[in-house]
Design an enzyme around this catalytic site. Structure first.
Site, PDB file in Angstrom:
ATOM      1  N   GLY A  96       0.910  -1.305  -0.008  1.00  0.00           N
ATOM      2  CA  GLY A  96       0.149   0.054  -0.085  1.00  0.00           C
ATOM      3  C   GLY A  96       0.811   1.159   0.182  1.00  0.00           C
ATOM      4  O   GLY A  96       2.036   0.899  -0.092  1.00  0.00           O
ATOM      5  N   ASN A  97       0.226   2.276   0.123  1.00  0.00           N
ATOM      6  CA  ASN A  97       1.049   3.762   0.333  1.00  0.00           C
ATOM      7  C   ASN A  97       0.440   4.582   1.372  1.00  0.00           C
ATOM      8  O   ASN A  97      -0.576   4.164   1.891  1.00  0.00           O
ATOM      9  CB  ASN A  97       0.912   4.277  -1.196  1.00  0.00           C
ATOM     10  CG  ASN A  97      -0.429   4.533  -1.556  1.00  0.00           C
ATOM     11  OD1 ASN A  97      -0.999   5.376  -1.180  1.00  0.00           O
ATOM     12  ND2 ASN A  97      -0.644   3.811  -2.688  1.00  0.00           N
ATOM     13  N   ARG A  98       1.177   5.683   1.476  1.00  0.00           N
ATOM     14  CA  ARG A  98       0.621   6.576   2.742  1.00  0.00           C
ATOM     15  C   ARG A  98      -0.395   7.522   2.281  1.00  0.00           C
ATOM     16  O   ARG A  98      -0.597   8.671   2.981  1.00  0.00           O
ATOM     17  CB  ARG A  98       1.964   7.310   2.982  1.00  0.00           C
ATOM     18  CG  ARG A  98       2.931   6.171   3.708  1.00  0.00           C
ATOM     19  CD  ARG A  98       4.270   6.813   3.947  1.00  0.00           C
ATOM     20  NE  ARG A  98       4.008   8.162   4.623  1.00  0.00           N
ATOM     21  CZ  ARG A  98       4.997   9.024   4.895  1.00  0.00           C
ATOM     22  NH1 ARG A  98       6.342   8.771   4.057  1.00  0.00           N
ATOM     23  NH2 ARG A  98       4.922  10.209   5.549  1.00  0.00           N
TER      24      ARG A  98
END
Ligand code: CTP
Length: 411
Positions: A215-217
């Site tokens: 995933g990412n932020r």
């Protein structure tokens, strides 16, 4: 110290409160402004005090509370408060109060103060759906908007009884955010009335096994802020949301939750044919594990299943939307985002070309800024060569600048 506090000067805010059940939410609104260091003066109507006592507002604001013009007459309060205020926010604004403001009445301290004021005035209506939709109320809202007063679209949802519909007071932090945005960027005007806007927001996630993912932020805040401003400008808003922080849906918006890039692609492609504007604000995972393990991968396994994950490339959603337009499947204006850490402008210009979008919001994310934060900055690059630097501002302020740039694209 909050981010907003040290980046914008404290304001003198008048919080007006009219007599509706939602008056209790004004307490949280007062606290929201106070926590950011603003000076708050509460002016309730006499009816508002049937719902919340003056002592509560005095304690929360740290200032005296009056409803009429005949107390502290020597101070000529309505003139002083109206002249000194940087921002007036009324929450809740009842149908009756809006009728009185629209008629130019000055029969209590709140209406008198509003009549004196030259600062931005923001009204957050709350009432039953029937009262909101009544032609009399709608005519008053239109008259107020034409005079530069910002009338926030009420939220949809559960009202006092069992009924649901537009008329609910938005959450206090949403009102405060919109009011501050109005103070910085100007009144809310229905420039997107009748337009359908499709926005992707948040990050996509790709499963490795039942417990892990790539995933990412991304927090989704910029996408939701774009939705908030579009809804306040009168658009019909659909948000396709990946993983986001706990965010309140924009007023009246449809929110479709997705998880993976391919799910997001499907949801966007399905709705793009009906949209006038499509914004790809989501942070899309470019790769996914070639296969998703059915059971949890063990780190001790000699086959290295967890230490080496083979990746497959995901579709480029934005490029796909541009291709759909080329094929005549949508006529939407298409906006992309770019997050760059270095050589920002150069990379941004190349990305705009590569993707084929009409406009690219280029975020500078060097030093960990932007992701999850409430502020943003960067450049807006349009396909016709126009470039605009977007100064540091809240994500709602940036959203206003983006919608203004989209409106200019057609010119
Ligand atoms: N985007 C997309 N589909 C992808 C990747 C990105 O639609 N598979 C969209 C994003 O929503 C954004 C724009 O493309 O609007 C640019 O995203 P960004 O991550 O900056 O670009 P990438 O194409 O992933 O390029 P790179 O990671 O190489 O910088």
């Amino acid at each position: 110290m909050s981010e907003a506090l040290h980046s914008s000067r404290p304001l003198r805010v008048v919080v007006g409160v009219a007599g509706g059940i939602a008056a209790y939410k004004a307490c949280h609104l007062v606290r929201d402004f106070k926590e950011r260091g603003d000076e708050v003066r509460v002016i309730p109507t006499a009816n508002a005090l049937n719902f919340v006592g003056a002592a509560t507002f005095e304690a929360l604001s740290g200032n005296p509370v009056d409803t009429g013009v005949f107390t502290r007459v020597d101070e000529v309060q309505h003139v002083r408060l109206g002249q000194e205020a940087d921002l007036i926010v009324v929450a809740p604004a009842t149908a009756d109060l809006m009728a009185r403001i629209a008629a130019g009445r000055a029969d209590d301290l709140l209406t008198s103060t509003i009549l004196v004021a030259t600062c931005p005035v923001v009204l957050a209506p709350a009432m039953h759906t029937e009262m909101w939709l009544n032609p009399a109320t709608q005519a008053n809202v239109e008259a107020l908007r034409q005079r530069g007063i910002s009338v926030i679209e009420p939220a949809h949802g559960r009202l006092t009884g069992k009924d649901t519909g537009p008329g609910r007071l938005p959450e206090p932090h949403v009102i405060a955010e919109l009011a501050r945005t109005v103070h910085q960027t100007g009144p809310l005007v229905p420039t997107l009335a009748g337009k359908r806007v499709l926005i992707s927001a948040g990050g996509t996630q790709e499963n490795i096994d039942p417990v892990r993912y790539i995933g990412n932020r991304s927090s989704g805040k910029q996408g939701y802020a774009l939705g908030d401003i579009a809804a306040q400008r009168g658009a019909e808003v659909t948000i396709v949301a990946g993983a986001t922080d706990e965010l309140e849906a924009p007023s009246g918006a449809e929110v479709i939750k997705v998880r993976s890039t391919r799910e997001m692609q499907q949801a966007m492609a399905q709705r793009a044919p009906h949209a006038d504007v499509v914004v790809m604000a989501a942070a899309v995972a470019d790769f996914r594990p070639e296969s998703e393990a059915e059971t949890k991968l063990k780190k001790g396994k000699s086959d290295g299943a967890l230490s080496t994950i083979h990746l497959a490339e995901n579709p480029d959603i934005l490029k796909g939307l541009v291709q759909m337009r080329k094929a005549g499947e949508t006529a939407a204006t298409i906006i992309g985002f770019a997050a760059e850490t270095d050589n920002e402008l150069e990379n941004g210009r190349a990305k705009l070309k590569r993707k084929g979008a009409d406009l690219l919001m280029l975020n500078s994310v060097s030093g960990g800024g932007v992701f999850g934060q409430t502020r943003n900055r960067g450049w807006l690059l349009s396909a016709d060569g126009r470039e605009e630097e977007i100064p540091d501002g809240t994500k709602h302020e940036v959203a206003v600048r983006i919608w203004d740039a989209i409106a200019r694209l057609a010119q």
